[in-house]
Design a protein around this motif. Structure first.
Motif, PDB file in Angstrom:
ATOM      1  N   ALA A  26      11.699  22.532   1.781  1.00 10.55           N
ATOM      2  CA  ALA A  26      11.496  21.600   2.903  1.00 10.55           C
ATOM      3  C   ALA A  26      10.143  20.905   2.778  1.00 10.55           C
ATOM      4  N   ALA A  27       9.109  21.652   2.426  1.00 15.24           N
ATOM      5  CA  ALA A  27       7.781  21.063   2.257  1.00 15.24           C
ATOM      6  C   ALA A  27       7.785  20.040   1.117  1.00 15.24           C
ATOM      7  N   LEU A  28       8.473  20.354   0.013  1.00 14.68           N
ATOM      8  CA  LEU A  28       8.563  19.414  -1.104  1.00 14.68           C
ATOM      9  C   LEU A  28       9.212  18.105  -0.671  1.00 14.68           C
ATOM     10  N   ILE A  29      10.287  18.186   0.084  1.00 21.23           N
ATOM     11  CA  ILE A  29      10.978  16.979   0.547  1.00 21.23           C
ATOM     12  C   ILE A  29      10.050  16.146   1.421  1.00 21.23           C
ATOM     13  N   HIS A  30       9.334  16.793   2.321  1.00 15.39           N
ATOM     14  CA  HIS A  30       8.406  16.067   3.192  1.00 15.39           C
ATOM     15  C   HIS A  30       7.253  15.455   2.397  1.00 15.39           C
ATOM     16  N   MET A  31       6.763  16.169   1.399  1.00 15.66           N
ATOM     17  CA  MET A  31       5.685  15.642   0.554  1.00 15.66           C
ATOM     18  C   MET A  31       6.180  14.447  -0.264  1.00 15.66           C
ATOM     19  N   LEU A  32       7.399  14.542  -0.801  1.00 15.57           N
ATOM     20  CA  LEU A  32       7.954  13.414  -1.545  1.00 15.57           C
ATOM     21  C   LEU A  32       8.155  12.204  -0.639  1.00 15.57           C
ATOM     22  N   ALA A  33       8.619  12.444   0.575  1.00 15.19           N
ATOM     23  CA  ALA A  33       8.801  11.338   1.523  1.00 15.19           C
ATOM     24  C   ALA A  33       7.465  10.650   1.794  1.00 15.19           C
ATOM     25  N   GLU A  34       6.426  11.417   1.985  1.00 11.54           N
ATOM     26  CA  GLU A  34       5.095  10.844   2.234  1.00 11.54           C
ATOM     27  C   GLU A  34       4.600  10.093   1.001  1.00 11.54           C
ATOM     28  N   ARG A  35       4.836  10.655  -0.167  1.00 15.29           N
ATOM     29  CA  ARG A  35       4.431   9.993  -1.409  1.00 15.29           C
ATOM     30  C   ARG A  35       5.129   8.641  -1.526  1.00 15.29           C
ATOM     31  N   PHE A  36       6.427   8.604  -1.231  1.00 20.09           N
ATOM     32  CA  PHE A  36       7.159   7.350  -1.338  1.00 20.09           C
ATOM     33  C   PHE A  36       6.751   6.350  -0.257  1.00 20.09           C
ATOM     34  N   ARG A  37       6.312   6.820   0.897  1.00 23.19           N
ATOM     35  CA  ARG A  37       5.762   5.893   1.895  1.00 23.19           C
ATOM     36  C   ARG A  37       4.507   5.216   1.335  1.00 23.19           C
ATOM     37  N   CYS A  38       3.677   6.007   0.663  1.00 24.42           N
ATOM     38  CA  CYS A  38       2.456   5.442   0.066  1.00 24.42           C
ATOM     39  C   CYS A  38       2.787   4.496  -1.077  1.00 24.42           C
ATOM     40  N   THR A  39       3.715   4.882  -1.932  1.00 30.37           N
ATOM     41  CA  THR A  39       4.039   4.007  -3.059  1.00 30.37           C
ATOM     42  C   THR A  39       4.764   2.742  -2.593  1.00 30.37           C
ATOM     43  N   LYS A  40       5.443   2.828  -1.457  1.00 31.11           N
ATOM     44  CA  LYS A  40       6.060   1.614  -0.900  1.00 31.11           C
ATOM     45  C   LYS A  40       4.964   0.622  -0.511  1.00 31.11           C
ATOM     46  N   ALA A  41       3.885   1.110   0.068  1.00 27.54           N
ATOM     47  CA  ALA A  41       2.755   0.249   0.429  1.00 27.54           C
ATOM     48  C   ALA A  41       2.117  -0.342  -0.828  1.00 27.54           C
ATOM     49  N   VAL A  42       2.020   0.454  -1.883  1.00 26.07           N
ATOM     50  CA  VAL A  42       1.497  -0.046  -3.153  1.00 26.07           C
ATOM     51  C   VAL A  42       2.397  -1.158  -3.678  1.00 26.07           C
ATOM     52  N   GLY A  43       3.721  -0.932  -3.619  1.00 30.34           N
ATOM     53  CA  GLY A  43       4.669  -1.937  -4.093  1.00 30.34           C
ATOM     54  C   GLY A  43       4.566  -3.235  -3.319  1.00 30.34           C
ATOM     55  N   ALA A  44       4.412  -3.135  -2.003  1.00 26.43           N
ATOM     56  CA  ALA A  44       4.271  -4.342  -1.178  1.00 26.43           C
ATOM     57  C   ALA A  44       2.988  -5.091  -1.549  1.00 26.43           C
ATOM     58  N   LEU A  45       1.908  -4.365  -1.759  1.00 25.90           N
ATOM     59  CA  LEU A  45       0.635  -4.986  -2.141  1.00 25.90           C
ATOM     60  C   LEU A  45       0.745  -5.656  -3.509  1.00 25.90           C
ATOM     61  N   LYS A  46       1.388  -4.972  -4.451  1.00 28.14           N
ATOM     62  CA  LYS A  46       1.579  -5.557  -5.777  1.00 28.14           C
ATOM     63  C   LYS A  46       2.423  -6.821  -5.687  1.00 28.14           C
ATOM     64  N   ALA A  47       3.493  -6.778  -4.919  1.00 28.61           N
ATOM     65  CA  ALA A  47       4.371  -7.947  -4.783  1.00 28.61           C
ATOM     66  C   ALA A  47       3.615  -9.101  -4.139  1.00 28.61           C
ATOM     67  N   GLU A  48       2.825  -8.806  -3.122  1.00 31.85           N
ATOM     68  CA  GLU A  48       2.075  -9.840  -2.411  1.00 31.85           C
ATOM     69  C   GLU A  48       1.074 -10.548  -3.320  1.00 31.85           C
ATOM     70  N   HIS A  49       0.508  -9.791  -4.252  1.00 34.32           N
ATOM     71  CA  HIS A  49      -0.536 -10.340  -5.123  1.00 34.32           C
ATOM     72  C   HIS A  49      -0.041 -10.583  -6.547  1.00 34.32           C
ATOM     73  N   ASN A  50       1.268 -10.582  -6.699  1.00 35.48           N
ATOM     74  CA  ASN A  50       1.901 -10.883  -7.981  1.00 35.48           C
ATOM     75  C   ASN A  50       1.384  -9.990  -9.114  1.00 35.48           C
ATOM     76  N   LEU A  51       1.239  -8.711  -8.820  1.00 33.66           N
ATOM     77  CA  LEU A  51       0.831  -7.732  -9.821  1.00 33.66           C
ATOM     78  C   LEU A  51       2.085  -7.087 -10.413  1.00 33.66           C
ATOM     79  N   PRO A  52       2.012  -6.607 -11.649  1.00 30.15           N
ATOM     80  CA  PRO A  52       3.198  -6.012 -12.276  1.00 30.15           C
ATOM     81  C   PRO A  52       3.637  -4.727 -11.559  1.00 30.15           C
ATOM     82  N   PRO A  53       4.950  -4.465 -11.556  1.00 28.76           N
ATOM     83  CA  PRO A  53       5.465  -3.273 -10.869  1.00 28.76           C
ATOM     84  C   PRO A  53       4.984  -1.962 -11.479  1.00 28.76           C
TER      85      PRO A  53
END
Length: 101
Positions: A26-53
């Protein structure tokens, strides 16, 4: 003839260990969910500034760091690298989707 008291004790210990495993899962699933929330923000920032995925240099650093952590934790570094590789591939797919979308 079976050793009933020992089997009962073993089953009780097995249940105790399995509860711990369930809590860890259960802790692993919650940690992965949090990690993907952070990487989603990274992806949005990269897309906004035309940086490679993907960022191969960052990925290599992360793999090296995770392998060291795995060794220190007495976990197979190859397994840790495979696990991180799977996560990184998923993140890159999300970043590519954010870039297109």
């Amino acid at each position: 003839m079976t050793d009933q008291p020992n089997q009962t004790a073993a089953r009780a210990e097995l249940q105790k260990i399995r509860r711990s495993i369930d809590n860890i899962d259960a802790a692993l699933i919650h940690m992965l969910a949090e990690r993907f929330r952070c990487t989603k923000a990274v992806g949005a920032l990269k897309a906004e500034h035309n940086l490679p995925p993907s960022d191969p240099a960052r990925e290599a650093e992360q793999i090296a760091r995770l392998r060291t952590l795995a060794e220190d934790a007495q976990l197979d570094p190859d397994f840790a690298e495979k696990f991180l590789g799977f996560v990184i591939r998923e993140v890159i797919q999300h970043h590519e989707a954010a870039r297109q979308g």
